[in-house]
Design a protein around this motif. Structure first.
Motif, PDB file in Angstrom:
ATOM      1  N   PRO A 101      -8.919   5.974   5.211  1.00 31.38           N
ATOM      2  CA  PRO A 101      -7.525   5.618   5.496  1.00 31.38           C
ATOM      3  C   PRO A 101      -6.589   6.829   5.512  1.00 31.38           C
ATOM      4  N   GLY A 102      -5.473   6.693   6.187  1.00 31.34           N
ATOM      5  CA  GLY A 102      -4.494   7.783   6.154  1.00 31.34           C
ATOM      6  C   GLY A 102      -3.366   7.553   7.138  1.00 31.34           C
ATOM      7  N   SER A 103      -2.458   8.514   7.172  1.00 29.83           N
ATOM      8  CA  SER A 103      -1.338   8.442   8.129  1.00 29.83           C
ATOM      9  C   SER A 103      -1.732   9.104   9.453  1.00 29.83           C
ATOM     10  N   LEU A 133      -2.534   3.857   8.629  1.00 29.00           N
ATOM     11  CA  LEU A 133      -1.585   2.993   7.920  1.00 29.00           C
ATOM     12  C   LEU A 133      -0.298   2.819   8.723  1.00 29.00           C
ATOM     13  N   LYS A 144       8.029   5.503   6.381  1.00 25.04           N
ATOM     14  CA  LYS A 144       7.961   6.894   6.836  1.00 25.04           C
ATOM     15  C   LYS A 144       8.500   6.986   8.253  1.00 25.04           C
ATOM     16  N   PHE A 150      -3.825  -0.522  10.168  1.00 30.09           N
ATOM     17  CA  PHE A 150      -3.700  -1.621   9.208  1.00 30.09           C
ATOM     18  C   PHE A 150      -2.350  -1.568   8.514  1.00 30.09           C
ATOM     19  N   GLY A 194      -0.264  -3.350   4.845  1.00 25.43           N
ATOM     20  CA  GLY A 194      -0.550  -4.040   3.588  1.00 25.43           C
ATOM     21  C   GLY A 194      -1.465  -3.218   2.717  1.00 25.43           C
ATOM     22  N   LEU A 195      -2.138  -3.912   1.811  1.00 20.40           N
ATOM     23  CA  LEU A 195      -2.987  -3.206   0.853  1.00 20.40           C
ATOM     24  C   LEU A 195      -4.304  -2.780   1.479  1.00 20.40           C
ATOM     25  N   LEU A 196      -4.695  -1.566   1.157  1.00 23.30           N
ATOM     26  CA  LEU A 196      -5.956  -1.020   1.670  1.00 23.30           C
ATOM     27  C   LEU A 196      -7.143  -1.894   1.261  1.00 23.30           C
ATOM     28  N   LYS A 206     -12.409   9.763   1.185  1.00 24.14           N
ATOM     29  CA  LYS A 206     -11.220  10.603   1.142  1.00 24.14           C
ATOM     30  C   LYS A 206     -11.635  12.069   1.025  1.00 24.14           C
ATOM     31  N   TYR A 239      -2.790  12.416  -7.615  1.00 28.48           N
ATOM     32  CA  TYR A 239      -2.382  11.323  -6.729  1.00 28.48           C
ATOM     33  C   TYR A 239      -3.596  10.491  -6.287  1.00 28.48           C
ATOM     34  N   MET A 266      -4.518   6.540  -7.032  1.00 26.70           N
ATOM     35  CA  MET A 266      -4.810   5.536  -6.001  1.00 26.70           C
ATOM     36  C   MET A 266      -6.196   4.924  -6.181  1.00 26.70           C
ATOM     37  N   ILE A 303      -6.034   2.457  -9.108  1.00 27.13           N
ATOM     38  CA  ILE A 303      -5.348   1.204  -8.751  1.00 27.13           C
ATOM     39  C   ILE A 303      -6.260   0.350  -7.867  1.00 27.13           C
ATOM     40  N   ASN A 304      -6.873   0.993  -6.898  1.00 30.35           N
ATOM     41  CA  ASN A 304      -7.744   0.235  -5.994  1.00 30.35           C
ATOM     42  C   ASN A 304      -8.920  -0.377  -6.751  1.00 30.35           C
TER      43      ASN A 304
HETATM   44  O1  PNS Z   1      -2.580  10.212   4.730  1.00 34.41           O
HETATM   45  P1  PNS Z   1      -1.870   9.596   3.532  1.00 34.41           P
HETATM   46  O2  PNS Z   1      -0.431   9.282   3.891  1.00 34.41           O
HETATM   47  O3  PNS Z   1      -1.999  10.421   2.289  1.00 34.41           O
HETATM   48  O4  PNS Z   1      -2.623   8.195   3.257  1.00 34.41           O
HETATM   49  C1  PNS Z   1      -2.229   7.353   2.210  1.00 34.41           C
HETATM   50  C2  PNS Z   1      -2.960   5.987   2.266  1.00 34.41           C
HETATM   51  C3  PNS Z   1      -2.843   5.349   3.638  1.00 34.41           C
HETATM   52  C4  PNS Z   1      -4.420   6.201   1.946  1.00 34.41           C
HETATM   53  C5  PNS Z   1      -2.300   5.109   1.176  1.00 34.41           C
HETATM   54  O5  PNS Z   1      -0.917   5.181   1.299  1.00 34.41           O
HETATM   55  C6  PNS Z   1      -2.716   3.633   1.214  1.00 34.41           C
HETATM   56  O6  PNS Z   1      -3.843   3.291   0.958  1.00 34.41           O
HETATM   57  N1  PNS Z   1      -1.747   2.752   1.567  1.00 34.41           N
HETATM   58  C7  PNS Z   1      -1.943   1.328   1.692  1.00 34.41           C
HETATM   59  C8  PNS Z   1      -1.282   0.545   0.551  1.00 34.41           C
HETATM   60  C9  PNS Z   1      -2.167   0.555  -0.656  1.00 34.41           C
HETATM   61  O7  PNS Z   1      -3.205  -0.095  -0.675  1.00 34.41           O
HETATM   62  N2  PNS Z   1      -1.795   1.374  -1.673  1.00 34.41           N
HETATM   63  C10 PNS Z   1      -2.622   1.644  -2.835  1.00 34.41           C
HETATM   64  C11 PNS Z   1      -2.527   0.597  -3.900  1.00 34.41           C
HETATM   65  S1  PNS Z   1      -0.895   0.397  -4.514  1.00 34.41           S
END
Ligand code: PNS
Length: 164
Positions: A7-9, A36, A41, A69, A71-73, A87, A97, A101, A104-105
């Motif tokens: 995943p990413g921007s 995402l 942004k 996508f 919402g939540l990953l 990643k 960071y 993440m 949390i996931n």
């Molecule tokens: O390239 P980036 O901007 O560092 O990617 C960040 C990304 C897309 C991996 C992250 O923001 C993400 O997973 N967003 C979806 C929402 C989500 O599930 N957030 C994590 C749990 S709160």
């Protein structure tokens, strides 16, 4: 079938991203590169442009798909029946960071694993923001992004300069 989501921007995709995607595609049966859709942004490239650039630069990889996508990953992974997140880690500064993440996931869905790959040394400083900063001033980004992305950046900044 082992499916991973990367995943990413991807605003825009860099050679660093491509390195991670290619290496992930060797390990997993399928890699879904997921862009995402983030309304908070203000990206340089639209979602469609980012997806298209990713499709073109990964077209030589038969087991890589590109999608977007919101919402939540974790929910997206469930929808796609994927088991893993992949990643790239560039430097120690990414660690905190990314750990947050991944934690949390994992809390949200314990069966999904996050796999980290150390970015190739030559790309350890590379980010989409750095690429945009350099491209904005018309400097050479050919060592940082695939040729197609370099062209897209030139076109984008030419359009922006025309309208400002
Ligand atoms: O390239 P980036 O901007 O560092 O990617 C960040 C990304 C897309 C991996 C992250 O923001 C993400 O997973 N967003 C979806 C929402 C989500 O599930 N957030 C994590 C749990 S709160």
């Amino acid at each position: 079938m082992r499916i991973a989501v990367c995943p990413g921007s991807f605003d825009p995709v860099t050679k660093g991203h491509l390195d991670i995607i290619q290496r992930g595609a060797k390990i997993f049966d399928k890699v879904i590169v997921a862009v995402l859709i983030n309304r908070n942004k203000s990206p340089l490239f639209t979602i469609e442009e980012r997806v298209e650039l990713l499709r073109e630069v990964t077209s030589h990889l038969p087991n890589v798909e590109v999608d977007s996508f919101q919402g939540l990953l974790i929910d997206y992974l469930k929808e796609k029946k994927a088991q893993a997140i992949i990643k790239g880690l560039r430097a120690v500064s990414d660690f905190e960071y990314e750990m947050q993440m991944a934690s949390i996931n994992r809390l949200l869905e314990e069966d999904i694993e996050t796999f980290f790959m150390m970015t190739n040394n030559q790309y350890s400083f590379l980010s989409s923001s750095i690429v945009k900063e350099v491209a904005k001033y018309e400097a050479d980004v050919s060592s940082l992004v695939p040729p197609l992305v370099e062209k897209a950046l030139k076109k984008k900044y030419a359009e922006i300069n025309l309208t400002t």
